[in-house]
Design an enzyme around this catalytic site. Structure first.
Site, mmCIF file in Angstrom:
data_model
loop_
_atom_site.group_PDB
_atom_site.id
_atom_site.type_symbol
_atom_site.label_atom_id
_atom_site.label_comp_id
_atom_site.label_asym_id
_atom_site.label_seq_id
_atom_site.Cartn_x
_atom_site.Cartn_y
_atom_site.Cartn_z
ATOM 1 N N SER A 199 21.424 25.296 27.973
ATOM 2 C CA SER A 199 21.879 24.309 27.002
ATOM 3 C C SER A 199 22.625 23.166 27.691
ATOM 4 C CB SER A 199 22.736 24.991 25.931
ATOM 5 O OG SER A 199 22.956 24.129 24.843
ATOM 6 N N ASP A 301 13.883 26.454 18.473
ATOM 7 C CA ASP A 301 15.234 26.015 18.833
ATOM 8 C C ASP A 301 15.607 24.810 17.970
ATOM 9 O OD1 ASP A 301 17.548 24.998 20.036
ATOM 10 O OD2 ASP A 301 16.913 25.595 22.037
ATOM 11 N N HIS A 333 17.663 28.965 19.826
ATOM 12 C CA HIS A 333 18.518 28.493 20.913
ATOM 13 C C HIS A 333 19.271 29.632 21.586
ATOM 14 C CE1 HIS A 333 20.514 25.263 23.082
ATOM 15 N NE2 HIS A 333 21.696 25.796 22.812
#
Length: 392
Positions: A199, A301, A333
């Site tokens: 991320s 995601d 995610h």
């Protein structure tokens, strides 16, 4: 999203539920053999009860200090962001999500704070946030990796508002430099290092890697580490073009003004967008210094759409870099680095990374194939409920 580093008892690196960080393949056999000889010639006295109590007290104190720091920075960040409707609903969802996964989190946290295999809060820079954690597996059956987590640099919660994007990239670069220059002291091989981020960590570490390649392509730049020491970069669920994410994050509660404050204004977005940076003709020579880049993303995601990794992979291939994209159908995610590892059993992402690191080592690959199934840490019902209410 960033997560505190940890691992579990009886769990090898390839079963570690949280793999974000810097991986360095180790060769610790000689060191351990030397320790055996020394202990045989001069046995060490058994630790006394007071010493054990002091060690336990230190561990408790460290756990309390880390908890206080994260809590204080969380409230500081919330005060800065303001308490809007979206933030309140996501905060409630986050609390419920964490409670559902708590059985796994508690076991991981216990191992992190009390295991002798974890070196916590190793200082690598001059800022209080410049700390990294090392996971040092026992070397009972041959070489294993050392896992280094650059905790301060990759956590937006630990940097903003006390630091912005340039500070974060600098922190991560310093953390990588520390690993490259010091990992041998922990039994690691400085010439076999793998970089991985998830991320925000994927974005920041990609910026650090590309900036370092640009430095190396220009004569006269002083370097504390080399891109050639990084054998591969693994980017998990990352965003690599900030222009494409401003409106998306705004719709999800990270308002445009706050996002631009973190990124030091709209004028700075190009220099912190790896997808845009590699297209600059002036840095073309730097692109060829990059290691192999492998990007992972879940197709479901919602925090950072998988199109972000697709576009970055296409851009890398377009300028001649070695890149690969692996998409996981239906994954969100957090599935790839939280729910799936906590589920136990087979994990496609971890298996791929371990197989890549062990490629060329037939013995290690054979041992991987014989490894027992990973332990389940959270019941399936709780994992499914957590997935449905996840704010990410």
């Amino acid at each position: 999203m960033a997560t505190p580093p940890a691992t579990m008892p009886d769990v090898d690196m390839d079963t570690n539920p949280l793999l974000s960080g810097v991986l360095s393949h180790t060769n610790m056999g000689t060191t351990k053999k030397h320790r055996r000889r020394r202990s045989a010639s001069r046995p060490s006295p058994a630790p006394s009860q007071p010493l054990r109590r002091q060690s336990f007290s230190r561990d408790i104190g460290h756990a309390a200090a880390e908890t206080y720091l994260v809590t204080r920075l969380s409230f500081k960040l919330l005060r800065y962001l303001g308490v809007g409707y979206r933030w309140m609903t996501r905060l409630v969802a986050l609390g419920c999500y964490a409670m559902l996964l708590m059985p796994g989190f508690l076991r991981v946290a216990y191992y992190y704070f009390f295991s002798s295999q974890v070196r916590r809060s190793v200082v690598y820079g001059d800022q209080p946030r410049n700390r990294l954690d090392l996971y040092l597996p026992e070397n009972n059956d041959g070489p294993k990796p050392v896992v280094a987590f650059v905790t301060g640099g990759a956590w937006i919660i630990g940097n903003f508002p006390q630091g912005t994007i340039s500070d974060m990239v600098k922190d991560v670069s310093q953390g990588i430099s520390f690993v490259c220059n010091n990992i041998a002291e922990y039994g690691g091989d400085p010439n076999r290092i793998y970089l991985m981020g998830q991320s925000a960590g994927a974005h920041i570490s990609a910026c650090a890697l590309l900036n370092q390649a640009i430095k190396e392509s220009r004569e006269g730049d002083i370097m504390s580490w080399s891109v050639s020491q990084i054998k591969a970069y693994f980017g998990l669920s990352g965003g690599y073009n900030l222009f494409n994410l401003v409106d998306h994050f705004h719709s999800r509660g990270l308002y445009r003004s706050t996002f631009l404050s973190i990124m030091e204004g709209e004028q700075s977005l190009p220099q912190f967008s790896p997808e845009i940076m590699i297209k600059d003709p002036t840095v073309r020579s730097a692109v060829f210094l990059l290691p192999r880049i492998i990007l992972f993303h879940g197709t479901m995601d919602n925090s950072i759409p998988s199109d972000s990794s697709k576009a970055f992979a296409d851009a890398l291939e377009g300028v001649g870099a070695e890149a690969e994209l692996i998409l996981y159908e239906g994954k969100t995610h957090t599935d790839l680095f939280l729910q799936d590892p906590l589920r136990g059993g087979k994990d496609e992402l971890i298996d791929y990374v371990v197989a890549f690191i062990h490629s060329g080592d037939a013995e290690a690959l054979a041992k991987d194939s014989m490894a027992p199934p990973r332990k389940r840490l959270v019941p399936e019902l709780l994992l499914k409920l957590a997935g449905k209410i996840s704010p990410f």
